[in-house]
Design an enzyme around this catalytic site. Sequence first.
Site, PDB file in Angstrom:
ATOM      1  N   HIS A 100      40.180  42.965  35.672  1.00 14.22           N
ATOM      2  CA  HIS A 100      40.752  41.846  34.909  1.00 14.22           C
ATOM      3  C   HIS A 100      39.731  40.730  34.721  1.00 14.22           C
ATOM      4  O   HIS A 100      40.039  39.545  34.837  1.00 14.22           O
ATOM      5  CB  HIS A 100      42.024  41.330  35.602  1.00 14.22           C
ATOM      6  CG  HIS A 100      42.887  42.432  36.133  1.00 14.22           C
ATOM      7  ND1 HIS A 100      43.179  42.574  37.472  1.00 14.22           N
ATOM      8  CD2 HIS A 100      43.482  43.477  35.488  1.00 14.22           C
ATOM      9  CE1 HIS A 100      43.918  43.659  37.646  1.00 14.22           C
ATOM     10  NE2 HIS A 100      44.120  44.218  36.458  1.00 14.22           N
TER      11      HIS A 100
ATOM     12  N   HIS B 145      42.548  46.481  43.582  1.00 18.59           N
ATOM     13  CA  HIS B 145      43.698  46.403  42.670  1.00 18.59           C
ATOM     14  C   HIS B 145      45.005  46.302  43.448  1.00 18.59           C
ATOM     15  O   HIS B 145      45.418  47.258  44.113  1.00 18.59           O
ATOM     16  CB  HIS B 145      43.735  47.625  41.760  1.00 18.59           C
ATOM     17  CG  HIS B 145      44.422  47.389  40.450  1.00 18.59           C
ATOM     18  ND1 HIS B 145      45.677  46.806  40.354  1.00 18.59           N
ATOM     19  CD2 HIS B 145      44.028  47.636  39.173  1.00 18.59           C
ATOM     20  CE1 HIS B 145      46.021  46.712  39.082  1.00 18.59           C
ATOM     21  NE2 HIS B 145      45.033  47.213  38.344  1.00 18.59           N
TER      22      HIS B 145
ATOM     23  N   HIS C 299      39.034  51.697  33.419  1.00 13.28           N
ATOM     24  CA  HIS C 299      40.280  51.182  33.995  1.00 13.28           C
ATOM     25  C   HIS C 299      41.470  51.563  33.119  1.00 13.28           C
ATOM     26  O   HIS C 299      41.831  50.867  32.182  1.00 13.28           O
ATOM     27  CB  HIS C 299      40.178  49.654  34.120  1.00 13.28           C
ATOM     28  CG  HIS C 299      41.308  49.010  34.845  1.00 13.28           C
ATOM     29  ND1 HIS C 299      41.322  47.660  35.133  1.00 13.28           N
ATOM     30  CD2 HIS C 299      42.471  49.500  35.329  1.00 13.28           C
ATOM     31  CE1 HIS C 299      42.434  47.346  35.768  1.00 13.28           C
ATOM     32  NE2 HIS C 299      43.151  48.451  35.890  1.00 13.28           N
TER      33      HIS C 299
ATOM     34  N   GLU D  25      42.416  48.726  30.465  1.00  8.88           N
ATOM     35  CA  GLU D  25      43.652  48.808  31.241  1.00  8.88           C
ATOM     36  C   GLU D  25      44.818  49.362  30.425  1.00  8.88           C
ATOM     37  O   GLU D  25      45.973  49.177  30.792  1.00  8.88           O
ATOM     38  CB  GLU D  25      44.030  47.431  31.826  1.00  8.88           C
ATOM     39  CG  GLU D  25      44.911  47.498  33.055  1.00  8.88           C
ATOM     40  CD  GLU D  25      45.276  46.122  33.607  1.00  8.88           C
ATOM     41  OE1 GLU D  25      46.001  46.086  34.608  1.00  8.88           O
ATOM     42  OE2 GLU D  25      44.835  45.106  33.036  1.00  8.88           O
TER      43      GLU D  25
END
Length: 340
Positions: A222, A177, A6, A283
């Site tokens: 997440h 997402h 990610h 991320e």
Amino acid sequence: MIIDCHGHYTTAPAQLQDYRDAQIAHFENPSAPPPRLADISDDQIRETIETNQLRALKERGADMTVFSPKASAMAHHIGDEQVSRTWTRINNDLIHRVVSLFPEHFIGVCQLPQSVGVPIRNAIEELERCVVELGFVGCNLNPDPSGGHWSGPPLTDKSWYPFFEKLVELEVPAMIHVSGSCNSNFHATGAHYINADTTAFMQFLQGDLFTDFPDLKLVIPHGGGAVPYHWGRYRGLADMLNKPPLTEHIMRNVFFDTCVYHQPGIDLLFEVIDIDNILFASEMFGAVKGVDPETGHNFDDTKRYIDALNLSAEDRHKVFEGNVRRAYPRLNRALESRGK
């Protein structure tokens, strides 16, 4: 290998945002000059990557990032279908250029040309282009193109089925997402993202999507939103709704990533969720930038949190590599073709 599933191109050259600003201005006022993307050189791309994502990737001890356009900039609630289609193609082509320049460290995941009220089947053409022609291994699927108003049907609605059929056919997963929020009640990364992760899971719980698509693979980022923290609630709701246990009903098809930015959160994720459903991710650079004053390390240096866990060598391999390669079959085949 250590594969981060990610990552976003949040450091793209300024010409990209200049184009977007002009595109939006022209849509809102057609008398404004039409947008034109100024040339972006390979050297500019190299600089934005080498001094940012690639530098951090190496410093933190990872090998590869599954890389996609900046999520908050997808902004599917802005403009119309043609605006979204053009903006999406520009972003995906830019990701392809990054991957072509740094093939050992990045592999592509595409943005989709979604728009409010437009059937998701209209996004299939761009998905196929990115996967078949550009070698991408997945996509980012926005469950709420309205940007925080949730005006469309849930992911289990049959209107999504043509797209899921194509995902299965192409053997690519989708990361669920959302993009930016246009609802002032929901901060984009602090509320809207986590709300969407949690909402998607509950939609899967209420429906029977994976009965119809047993081979579909989806990633909830997440850390799964609020789900691991409220795992007992969802187990109980599954029972109340006469659904099978979560391990059978959802978790054969769904993965959570490790974009959780403190040690207790990672500890909880690994205590509650089966190791086979956890994918390493950071991320970077995304929602939480900067150094944690309590630890002296970057919030999004998630490998550090996993290294602190008491995992067996087998489980560590699953999280850092094995599960990602299983969730992304085209990534696995690309690596195998390189002898990795």
